[in-house]
Design a protein around this motif. Structure first.
Motif: not given
Length: 76
Positions: A11-15, A38-41, A46-53, A60-66
């Motif tokens: 989950w680093s910002r680069a990804r 199978g996971v989406v972060a 504008k509000t990063p959490e350390g080295d991650s957004y 992934a299925a729930d994100f696809g539904g959204l």
């Protein structure tokens, strides 16, 4: 075989990738997402959490539904 690239945590910002719908005004209205397995972060640039957004993770299925619900207008 070494590619000489730094190791990236899942989950680093680069990804993360910013939404193509970000308004580009510089006011920070940007959603960012990263997928790993199978996971989406999902996060806000504008509000990063350390080295991650990352602010939360969903399957992934729930994100696809959204995304489908938003595109269809079912979710506004």
């Amino acid at each position: 075989m070494s590619l000489n690239r730094p190791v990236q945590e899942p989950w680093s910002r680069a990804r993360f990738r910013k939404s193509s719908r970000s308004d580009g005004s510089g006011d920070g209205n940007c959603v960012a997402v990263a997928a790993h397995g199978g996971v989406v972060a999902v996060g806000d640039t504008k509000t990063p959490e350390g080295d991650s957004y990352q602010h939360f993770r969903v399957s992934a299925a729930d994100f696809g539904g959204l995304v489908s619900g938003i595109k269809s207008g079912e979710i506004a």
